[in-house]
Motif scaffolding. Structure first.
Motif, PDB file in Angstrom:
ATOM      1  N   GLY A  45       0.813  -1.201   0.000  1.00 40.16           N
ATOM      2  CA  GLY A  45       0.000   0.000   0.000  1.00 40.16           C
ATOM      3  C   GLY A  45       0.843   1.247   0.000  1.00 40.16           C
ATOM      4  O   GLY A  45       1.942   1.283  -0.543  1.00 40.16           O
ATOM      5  N   SER A  46       0.324   2.293   0.618  1.00 42.30           N
ATOM      6  CA  SER A  46       1.024   3.577   0.599  1.00 42.30           C
ATOM      7  C   SER A  46       2.354   3.530   1.343  1.00 42.30           C
ATOM      8  O   SER A  46       3.264   4.300   1.025  1.00 42.30           O
ATOM      9  N   ASP A  47       2.522   2.634   2.300  1.00 39.07           N
ATOM     10  CA  ASP A  47       3.804   2.515   3.000  1.00 39.07           C
ATOM     11  C   ASP A  47       4.937   2.148   2.047  1.00 39.07           C
ATOM     12  O   ASP A  47       6.088   2.447   2.312  1.00 39.07           O
ATOM     13  N   SER A  48       4.614   1.506   0.938  1.00 40.14           N
ATOM     14  CA  SER A  48       5.656   1.091  -0.001  1.00 40.14           C
ATOM     15  C   SER A  48       6.276   2.279  -0.723  1.00 40.14           C
ATOM     16  O   SER A  48       7.394   2.201  -1.203  1.00 40.14           O
ATOM     17  N   HIS A  84      -9.561   5.940  -9.292  1.00 38.45           N
ATOM     18  CA  HIS A  84      -9.237   4.511  -9.380  1.00 38.45           C
ATOM     19  C   HIS A  84     -10.450   3.666  -8.991  1.00 38.45           C
ATOM     20  O   HIS A  84     -10.465   3.021  -7.934  1.00 38.45           O
ATOM     21  N   SER A  85     -11.435   3.654  -9.864  1.00 36.61           N
ATOM     22  CA  SER A  85     -12.660   2.899  -9.589  1.00 36.61           C
ATOM     23  C   SER A  85     -12.428   1.389  -9.593  1.00 36.61           C
ATOM     24  O   SER A  85     -13.265   0.630  -9.099  1.00 36.61           O
ATOM     25  N   GLU A  86     -11.288   0.932 -10.163  1.00 36.33           N
ATOM     26  CA  GLU A  86     -10.980  -0.502 -10.155  1.00 36.33           C
ATOM     27  C   GLU A  86     -10.634  -1.008  -8.744  1.00 36.33           C
ATOM     28  O   GLU A  86     -10.629  -2.203  -8.483  1.00 36.33           O
ATOM     29  N   VAL A  87     -10.358  -0.084  -7.838  1.00 36.39           N
ATOM     30  CA  VAL A  87     -10.086  -0.451  -6.449  1.00 36.39           C
ATOM     31  C   VAL A  87     -11.431  -0.623  -5.752  1.00 36.39           C
ATOM     32  O   VAL A  87     -12.177   0.336  -5.574  1.00 36.39           O
ATOM     33  N   PHE A 154      -2.566   3.181   3.571  1.00 32.13           N
ATOM     34  CA  PHE A 154      -3.675   2.897   2.669  1.00 32.13           C
ATOM     35  C   PHE A 154      -3.337   1.671   1.831  1.00 32.13           C
ATOM     36  O   PHE A 154      -2.346   1.688   1.089  1.00 32.13           O
ATOM     37  N   VAL A 155      -4.141   0.622   1.931  1.00 31.60           N
ATOM     38  CA  VAL A 155      -3.893  -0.599   1.163  1.00 31.60           C
ATOM     39  C   VAL A 155      -5.062  -0.827   0.204  1.00 31.60           C
ATOM     40  O   VAL A 155      -6.162  -1.177   0.632  1.00 31.60           O
ATOM     41  N   PRO A 156      -4.829  -0.619  -1.099  1.00 29.12           N
ATOM     42  CA  PRO A 156      -5.888  -0.843  -2.087  1.00 29.12           C
ATOM     43  C   PRO A 156      -6.208  -2.337  -2.227  1.00 29.12           C
ATOM     44  O   PRO A 156      -5.317  -3.168  -2.245  1.00 29.12           O
ATOM     45  N   MET A 157      -7.487  -2.636  -2.336  1.00 29.69           N
ATOM     46  CA  MET A 157      -7.956  -4.001  -2.571  1.00 29.69           C
ATOM     47  C   MET A 157      -8.607  -4.034  -3.953  1.00 29.69           C
ATOM     48  O   MET A 157      -9.529  -3.267  -4.202  1.00 29.69           O
ATOM     49  N   TYR A 158      -8.112  -4.883  -4.808  1.00 30.99           N
ATOM     50  CA  TYR A 158      -8.613  -4.954  -6.173  1.00 30.99           C
ATOM     51  C   TYR A 158      -9.559  -6.126  -6.353  1.00 30.99           C
ATOM     52  O   TYR A 158      -9.521  -7.085  -5.682  1.00 30.99           O
TER      53      TYR A 158
END
Length: 158
Positions: A45-48, A84-87, A154-158
């Motif tokens: 996520g954002s930490d990366s 990013h609606s794919e998230v 923030f960790v996006p889930m796809y």
């Protein structure tokens, strides 16, 4: 009955000894240098730092209040979320430094993540796209700079 109790106590002692040994795997130079090294947590996520437009937000010591700088970063993250609606959803991970008890830090991490969620919902993000979890002090990014640990990732889930 006392023989069963003795066996039970023996198993508890063996279990505790095994757990303690597993936690102390670092030896020699590794062990002596650990306090001066940053830790590579999951770094997803954002930490990366690899998701353009999505940034971790940071908090003051013992606080879940959104600073002006945090709000500014959240507005930038809002643009990313909207585009990013794919998230399907975002996991908001609350983190802390090690200055409080584990229980306190889990609560503080949750309050931080909930504050971020509330802000994003106020800006029009559907609350069903946001989930909150607190890791408290369990996933530090740094053993040296505690301010890096007072964050929401923030960790996006796809």
């Amino acid at each position: 009955m006392t023989q069963l109790f003795t066996i039970f106590l023996y198993l508890i002692v063996i279990s505790c000894t095994t757990l303690k040994e597993d936690k102390n795997q670092l030896t020699g130079a590794e062990a002596s240098d650990i306090s001066s090294q940053d830790i590579d947590s999951d770094n997803k996520g954002s930490d990366s730092g690899t998701i353009d437009g999505l940034s971790t937000v940071y908090f003051a010591y013992d606080s879940s209040t959104l600073s002006e700088e945090t709000r500014q970063t959240l507005m930038e993250n809002l643009s990313w979320i909207q585009s990013h609606s794919e998230v399907s959803s975002l996991e908001l991970e609350g983190h802390c430094d090690t200055m409080g008890s584990e229980a306190y830090n889990v609560g503080l991490g949750r309050r931080r993540a909930e504050a971020v969620k509330s802000f994003l919902v106020e800006q029009g993000i559907d609350s069903s796209r946001l989930s909150v979890i607190s890791y408290g002090e369990e996933r530090p990014l740094s053993e040296v700079d505690h301010s890096k640990n007072r964050r929401v990732n923030f960790v996006p889930m796809y």
